[in-house]
Design a protein around this motif. Structure first.
Motif, mmCIF file in Angstrom:
data_model
loop_
_atom_site.group_PDB
_atom_site.id
_atom_site.type_symbol
_atom_site.label_atom_id
_atom_site.label_comp_id
_atom_site.label_asym_id
_atom_site.label_seq_id
_atom_site.Cartn_x
_atom_site.Cartn_y
_atom_site.Cartn_z
ATOM 1 N N PHE A 1 0.835 -1.201 0.000
ATOM 2 C CA PHE A 1 0.000 0.000 0.000
ATOM 3 C C PHE A 1 0.870 1.251 0.000
ATOM 4 C CE2 PHE A 1 -2.964 -3.153 1.409
ATOM 5 C CZ PHE A 1 -4.226 -2.696 1.051
ATOM 6 N N SER A 2 0.275 2.354 -0.445
ATOM 7 C CA SER A 2 0.929 3.661 -0.361
ATOM 8 C C SER A 2 -0.027 4.638 0.303
ATOM 9 C CB SER A 2 1.323 4.173 -1.744
ATOM 10 O OG SER A 2 0.171 4.414 -2.534
ATOM 11 N N SER A 3 0.549 5.682 0.870
ATOM 12 C CA SER A 3 -0.261 6.705 1.530
ATOM 13 C C SER A 3 0.497 8.022 1.511
ATOM 14 C CB SER A 3 -0.571 6.300 2.974
ATOM 15 O OG SER A 3 -1.206 7.358 3.676
ATOM 16 N N SER A 4 -0.217 9.124 1.362
ATOM 17 C CA SER A 4 0.419 10.444 1.437
ATOM 18 C C SER A 4 0.706 10.847 2.877
ATOM 19 C CB SER A 4 -0.481 11.502 0.776
ATOM 20 O OG SER A 4 -1.784 11.482 1.345
ATOM 21 N N ASP A 5 0.169 10.098 3.830
ATOM 22 C CA ASP A 5 0.392 10.340 5.260
ATOM 23 C C ASP A 5 1.735 9.722 5.673
ATOM 24 O OD1 ASP A 5 0.342 10.443 8.034
ATOM 25 O OD2 ASP A 5 -1.764 9.907 8.199
ATOM 26 N N PRO A 6 2.575 10.468 6.386
ATOM 27 C CA PRO A 6 3.857 9.881 6.814
ATOM 28 C C PRO A 6 3.705 8.777 7.864
ATOM 29 C CG PRO A 6 3.601 12.085 7.721
ATOM 30 C CD PRO A 6 2.487 11.891 6.744
ATOM 31 N N GLU A 7 2.590 8.773 8.590
ATOM 32 C CA GLU A 7 2.397 7.780 9.650
ATOM 33 C C GLU A 7 1.012 7.137 9.577
ATOM 34 O OE1 GLU A 7 4.672 6.735 11.636
ATOM 35 O OE2 GLU A 7 6.227 8.246 11.298
ATOM 36 N N PRO A 8 0.688 6.444 8.494
ATOM 37 C CA PRO A 8 -0.621 5.786 8.403
ATOM 38 C C PRO A 8 -0.698 4.616 9.378
ATOM 39 C CG PRO A 8 0.756 5.135 6.566
ATOM 40 C CD PRO A 8 1.517 6.190 7.299
ATOM 41 N N LYS A 9 -1.857 4.400 9.961
ATOM 42 C CA LYS A 9 -2.019 3.314 10.936
ATOM 43 C C LYS A 9 -2.615 2.070 10.292
ATOM 44 C CE LYS A 9 -2.431 6.212 15.064
ATOM 45 N NZ LYS A 9 -3.282 6.580 16.234
ATOM 46 N N PHE A 10 -3.634 2.281 9.460
ATOM 47 C CA PHE A 10 -4.319 1.145 8.846
ATOM 48 C C PHE A 10 -4.422 1.355 7.332
ATOM 49 C CE2 PHE A 10 -5.899 1.433 13.196
ATOM 50 C CZ PHE A 10 -5.637 0.150 13.667
ATOM 51 N N THR A 11 -4.442 0.257 6.613
ATOM 52 C CA THR A 11 -4.520 0.344 5.160
ATOM 53 C C THR A 11 -5.882 0.824 4.681
ATOM 54 O OG1 THR A 11 -5.136 -1.997 5.017
ATOM 55 C CG2 THR A 11 -2.798 -1.459 4.843
ATOM 56 N N THR A 12 -6.827 0.906 5.613
ATOM 57 C CA THR A 12 -8.161 1.403 5.275
ATOM 58 C C THR A 12 -8.311 2.893 5.581
ATOM 59 O OG1 THR A 12 -8.897 0.637 7.454
ATOM 60 C CG2 THR A 12 -9.306 -0.822 5.571
ATOM 61 N N ASP A 13 -7.244 3.533 6.062
ATOM 62 C CA ASP A 13 -7.295 4.967 6.355
ATOM 63 C C ASP A 13 -7.515 5.751 5.069
ATOM 64 O OD1 ASP A 13 -6.816 4.397 8.988
ATOM 65 O OD2 ASP A 13 -4.721 5.058 8.995
ATOM 66 N N PRO A 14 -8.139 6.938 5.165
ATOM 67 C CA PRO A 14 -8.299 7.786 3.975
ATOM 68 C C PRO A 14 -6.944 8.096 3.338
ATOM 69 C CG PRO A 14 -9.626 8.618 5.801
ATOM 70 C CD PRO A 14 -8.758 7.529 6.367
ATOM 71 N N GLY A 15 -6.902 8.047 2.026
ATOM 72 C CA GLY A 15 -5.665 8.351 1.327
ATOM 73 C C GLY A 15 -4.772 7.155 1.080
ATOM 74 N N CYS A 16 -5.121 6.012 1.666
ATOM 75 C CA CYS A 16 -4.329 4.795 1.419
ATOM 76 C C CYS A 16 -4.784 4.146 0.115
ATOM 77 C CB CYS A 16 -4.484 3.804 2.567
ATOM 78 S SG CYS A 16 -3.589 4.283 4.052
ATOM 79 N N LEU A 17 -3.833 3.665 -0.652
ATOM 80 C CA LEU A 17 -4.143 3.069 -1.948
ATOM 81 C C LEU A 17 -3.349 1.783 -2.109
ATOM 82 C CD1 LEU A 17 -5.634 3.596 -4.685
ATOM 83 C CD2 LEU A 17 -3.504 4.620 -5.488
ATOM 84 N N LYS A 18 -4.027 0.736 -2.510
ATOM 85 C CA LYS A 18 -3.339 -0.528 -2.738
ATOM 86 C C LYS A 18 -2.519 -0.443 -4.017
ATOM 87 C CE LYS A 18 -4.037 -5.531 -3.224
ATOM 88 N NZ LYS A 18 -5.022 -6.625 -3.336
ATOM 89 N N VAL A 19 -1.212 -0.604 -3.879
ATOM 90 C CA VAL A 19 -0.316 -0.560 -5.017
ATOM 91 C C VAL A 19 -0.402 -1.851 -5.814
ATOM 92 C CG1 VAL A 19 2.109 -0.398 -5.690
ATOM 93 C CG2 VAL A 19 1.232 1.044 -3.848
ATOM 94 N N GLY A 20 -0.549 -2.949 -5.123
ATOM 95 C CA GLY A 20 -0.618 -4.265 -5.747
ATOM 96 C C GLY A 20 -0.230 -5.310 -4.730
#
Length: 580
Positions: free
Chosen positions: A513-532
């Motif tokens: 997963f990727s996220s624009s947030d430097p400290e994402p907690k869960f892959t379901t957080d807003p802004g998280c995107l499955k890369v593959g």
């Protein structure tokens, strides 16, 4: 700059744009003599003669069976013929669909795209068939020139905006492979980087503003500049620093938005819709397709001519069909009763448009571009030069407005190559020979994998609790291994170890997963995107816990992965599997 040892005699580039697409190629001996000697042929038929362009509209026409009929101007003209004859509903016509990848969210291998008649086809098929058309044009042209070359002797480069994320770049690679390009014969080039590479070789007389005496390629090491790449769909901006050996170091991550030339065109079409009504505009587009395309080509000419100094009205041909769709009212009468009566006049078969009004059509786009440039300056005060490239940069007004805002302020200079619209395409060819020239890039996202650690009631929410093989775990935990804004040199590696969680597990499937947030907690957080996802297989699975080592390589235009099973340490190259 050194050659890639495995690069064949010919390097060919495809600039797959929102509005226009083109091809370019170069032989090895040409690069050795003059890196700017790159062929970007006018290989396209159709279109207005006064539209001088080395590119063709990004339009694809398929027959009722989904087989390729034509691409570009030929596709537009044939589709218009089909509309006149009432036969178009059985065909597939796709136009300006690249922005689907900018939207990104939810894009998978099975995603579908609507054509002009609302029929659906898999998005990846539309892209791959378009790429196939472009590669075919090049092969046919080389054949006509008597150049004996097989597809295996060509190394291809495909351009993408630097603001695209990993899934979008991965999507383009997969589409190219489906079009017949082998993965090991393909590079993905970031558009602003490609343009900067090309401009490094240009002499002073190949820039619009020679009087400023700024030769881009002669900038000394340590110079920091901003590349503003304005295309048909997006504005793509990044900041580079020149290092020793004419290499480039990205110091501010790429950013931008949907502020390209088609947004100006959309404003113009919105004006016509305000005048004649939404229903009439739809009839005009569907039933008078020739006139619709001609109008867009006429307006493209206006976009290129307008400047801040233009005083005379600009003239384009008024389609007769605008009167036919207006339900008994002439277009002139509707116009005179609209809020645009002082901005647009009808004179015989012409529309006379005030230059101030055309400038207003640009303004909602240029205002956003200027504001974003200012934001970048606020975070990087060492920038002394703006390099303006991309098709929209050929607009005199865009050049004027950006120069008036930034040129000469705090020692900043704004320069534009004469071939602004071809700089990305030609630079991609140079990139194909010297990808290592980009020394450092700045990550646009935080990367990590989805993990299921043991559940901790003090740290994990109750709704994330799951049971796996009798153990209570937490699902969807974002286990980050590198964070946004990290500078990474080419080949920068991050090594992670992952373990099996059940006995006799045959593989570890990692969802990245990727996220624009430097400290994402869960892959379901807003802004998280499955890369593959990638699969690491376990040789001789056993009851005991097994571990795998995964090496993520950054600094390239695409994420690269290498994996080991910890017990045997036998390496194997794996890749992210595209979301289905």
């Amino acid at each position: 700059m050194a050659f890639k040892k495995d690069i064949p005699v010919i390097v060919a580039a495809i600039d797959f744009g929102t509005a226009y697409s083109g091809i370019a190629f170069q032989f090895k001996h040409e690069f050795e003599k003059d890196p700017t000697k790159i062929s970007a042929p006018q290989a396209w038929n159709g279109g207005k003669e006064h539209l001088i362009s080395y590119k063709t509209p990004t339009c694809l026409l398929l027959d009722k069976d989904g087989k390729i009929h034509s691409f570009g101007y030929q596709a537009e003209d044939k589709y218009a013929d089909l509309c006149i004859e009432g036969k178009h509903t059985d065909w597939y016509f796709f136009r300006r669909f690249k922005m689907r990848l900018h939207e990104r969210e939810g894009l998978t291998k099975s995603s579908e795209l609507e054509d002009a008649s609302k029929k659906k086809m898999k998005t990846i098929d539309v892209f791959s068939k378009s790429i196939e058309c472009l590669t075919k044009v090049l092969m046919e042209m080389l054949d006509r020139q008597g150049v004996l070359v097989s597809s295996t002797e060509i190394h291809w480069v495909l351009t993408v905006p630097a603001i695209w994320n990993e899934p979008s770049k991965q999507f383009m690679r997969e589409a190219a492979i489906m079009a017949g390009i082998k993965s090991n014969q393909l590079d993905i080039a970031l558009e602003p980087e490609a343009a900067a590479l090309y401009c490094q070789y240009l002499p002073l007389d190949r820039f619009v503003d020679k009087e400023d005496e700024v030769r881009f390629g002669a900038l000394p090491p340590g110079s920091t500049y901003m590349v503003v790449d304005l295309g048909g769909g997006t504005a793509d901006m990044t900041v580079h620093q020149k290092t020793k050996g004419n290499q480039l170091k990205e110091v501010v991550k790429a950013s931008g938005g949907p502020w390209g030339g088609t947004a100006v065109e959309d404003k113009f079409l919105g004006t016509l819709e305000d005048i004649i009504g939404k229903g009439a505009m739809e009839v005009f587009r569907k039933q008078y397709t020739y006139d619709y395309f001609d109008l867009l080509r006429e307006f493209e000419s206006v976009k290129r001519k307008i400047s801040m100094k233009t005083e005379d009205k600009l003239t384009i041909k008024k389609p007769v069909a605008l009167d036919n769709v207006s339900e008994g009212n002439s277009f002139k009468a509707l116009l005179e009763n609209s809020k645009y009566s002082q901005d647009i006049l009808v004179h015989l078969d012409k529309l006379r448009i005030s230059p101030d009004f055309v400038r207003k059509l640009f303004q909602h786009v240029t205002d956003k571009i200027i504001k974003h440039i200012e934001v970048i300056f606020s975070s990087c005060e060492t920038v002394t030069l703006i390099l303006l490239v991309g098709g929209m940069s050929e607009s005199l007004f865009v050049q004027d407005i950006i120069r008036s805002r930034f040129h000469g302020k705090n020692g900043i200079k704004v320069i534009t190559p004469k071939e602004a619209g071809l700089s990305v395409l030609k630079g991609a060819v140079i990139f194909g020979r010297s990808p290592e020239v980009i020394e450092t890039r700045v990550l646009r996202y935080t990367y990590g994998v989805s993990t299921t650690p043991e559940f901790d009631p003090e740290e994990h929410p109750e709704e994330k609790k799951i049971e796996i093989d009798g153990k209570i775990r937490c699902k969807d935990v974002f286990n980050a291994f590198i964070r946004v804004n990290t500078p990474v040199e080419m080949g920068h590696s991050v090594t992670e170890c992952y373990s099996t969680i059940v006995p006799f597990q045959t593989a570890i499937i990692l969802q990245v997963f990727s996220s624009s947030d430097p400290e994402p907690k869960f892959t379901t957080d807003p802004g998280c995107l499955k890369v593959g996802e990638l699969a690491v297989f376990i040789p001789n699975p056993s009851e005991e816990e097994r571990a795998v080592i995964v090496v993520f390589n950054f600094g390239y235009t695409e994420l690269q992965v290498l994996a080991f099973e910890a017990r045997t340490m036998i390496p194997f190259i794996t890749s992210l599997k595209m979301n289905e």
